[in-house]
Design an enzyme around this catalytic site. Structure first.
Site, PDB file in Angstrom:
ATOM      1  CE  LYS A 139       0.974   1.262   4.379  1.00  0.00           C
ATOM      2  NZ  LYS A 139       1.642   2.540   4.757  1.00  0.00           N
ATOM      3  N   PRO A 196       9.665  -4.887  -0.604  1.00  0.00           N
ATOM      4  CG  PRO A 196      10.393  -2.742  -1.131  1.00  0.00           C
ATOM      5  CD  PRO A 196       9.474  -3.811  -1.599  1.00  0.00           C
ATOM      6  CG  LEU A 197      12.629  -7.445   4.084  1.00  0.00           C
ATOM      7  CD1 LEU A 197      13.758  -8.127   4.843  1.00  0.00           C
ATOM      8  CD2 LEU A 197      11.323  -8.183   4.300  1.00  0.00           C
ATOM      9  CB  SER A 240       9.682  -0.710   2.133  1.00  0.00           C
ATOM     10  OG  SER A 240       8.477  -1.464   2.120  1.00  0.00           O
ATOM     11  N   GLY A 261       3.813  -1.548   4.025  1.00  0.00           N
ATOM     12  CA  GLY A 261       2.833  -2.406   4.692  1.00  0.00           C
ATOM     13  C   GLY A 261       2.922  -3.879   4.386  1.00  0.00           C
ATOM     14  N   GLY A 262       4.070  -4.369   3.948  1.00  0.00           N
ATOM     15  CA  GLY A 262       4.175  -5.774   3.570  1.00  0.00           C
ATOM     16  C   GLY A 262       3.826  -6.734   4.694  1.00  0.00           C
ATOM     17  CB  SER A 272      -0.161  -6.838   2.987  1.00  0.00           C
ATOM     18  OG  SER A 272      -0.960  -7.335   1.935  1.00  0.00           O
ATOM     19  CG  ASP A 276      -0.588   0.268   8.301  1.00  0.00           C
ATOM     20  OD1 ASP A 276      -1.309   1.210   8.692  1.00  0.00           O
ATOM     21  OD2 ASP A 276       0.584   0.422   7.906  1.00  0.00           O
TER      22      ASP A 276
END
Length: 287
Positions: free
Chosen positions: A15, A96-97, A99, A102-103, A106, A138
């Site tokens: 995001k 990417p970590l 970053s 929001g990886g 998610s 998030d």
């Protein structure tokens, strides 16, 4: 292999925050935020298979840890299951970590959704979103039915907005890793940085009218503070602009920078120039 034993593969999208405002400091120590969040096509991939215990595998060794939000989400759902259940989860990173995209949140949201189905827990979407807020501010956004949403509270209260017209996004991830990044960025805030929500209100109005969104309309309270926390980030902003970006904004709490572009070709050209300059760049589109 029977149908219930087949692996389940799902994408977990990143995001960007089209707007990110802090309205003030709350009594519980958190900040009251107002943000328009937008899902983009850059994604991780998770594969779920039945297993006796909760098992997590990833090509990034440091992510194979009980502190990973995927593992925490699985444990949370395991506690809600009617019987002791297990799962093997394979996580392939495309986001990417650390970053600002929001990886981890998610990934956690996808884990909750899949295990809710896979283990027949059958919790309602509303209750799932409430539980998601325990994992991170998030996470509820990624559980929503819309890729575009207004987030309030700590960011865990999500209101659906109409989907944004397809927009191409170029992302630049500077090679900066900071411990306790989000906490550190919030620590730089003082009352002079608080706003009244006007940026989100304007953006939401344009989205509801179906207007095209440009980078100049985006806002992030951390933009002006990023250089105090991420040493050298201004050099990356300058290089991004030199590669053809009209304007640049910080993604979330950073350090990733982004710009919205007119079309795929323009985005590909900026990406090409950034990569030629030795930088980590990505091209994505809004969902």
């Amino acid at each position: 292999m029977s149908p219930e034993k087949k692996p389940i593969a799902r994408k977990a999208c990143a995001k960007i925050n089209l707007t990110f405002e802090v309205l003030g400091k709350r009594g519980d120590g958190y900040h009251e935020v107002l943000s328009i969040m937008q899902a983009i096509s850059l994604c991780d991939v998770l594969v779920f298979e039945p297993h006796e215990q909760i098992r997590l595998a990833c090509e990034v060794p440091e992510l194979v840890s009980p502190t990973n939000l995927v593992y925490k989400a699985a444990r949370l759902m395991q506690g809600l299951a009617q019987e002791n259940r297990g799962v093997s989860i394979s996580l392939t990173k495309g986001i990417p970590l650390a970053s600002g995209l929001g990886g981890g949140s998610s990934d956690a949201a996808v884990t909750m959704q899949v295990l809710n189905e896979m283990w027949n827990i059958n919790i309602s979407q509303g209750r799932l979103a409430e539980l998601a807020g325990q994992l991170g501010s998030d996470v509820p956004f990624f559980l929503g039915n819309s890729p575009t949403a207004l987030a309030t509270g700590r960011g865990e209260k999500v209101e659906t907005l109409p989907s944004l017209a397809k927009t191409w996004v170029v992302l630049l991830r500077p090679p900066m890793d900071m411990v306790n990044k989000t906490r550190g960025m919030y620590g730089l805030l003082n009352p002079s940085h608080f706003t009244d929500g006007r940026h989100a209100e304007r953006m939401a109005g344009l989205i509801e009218q179906g207007k095209r969104i440009t980078t100049s309309l985006c806002y992030n309270v951390f933009d002006d503070l990023s250089s105090a926390f991420f040493g050298g980030i201004e050099d990356y902003r300058s290089r991004f602009l030199a590669a053809g970006a009209g304007e640049v904004r910080l993604a979330g709490a950073g350090p990733t920078l982004f710009t919205l572009v007119d079309g795929r070709a323009a985005g590909e050209e900026i990406c090409r120039r950034l990569k030629k300059d030795g930088m980590e760049a990505y091209l994505a589109e809004t969902i």
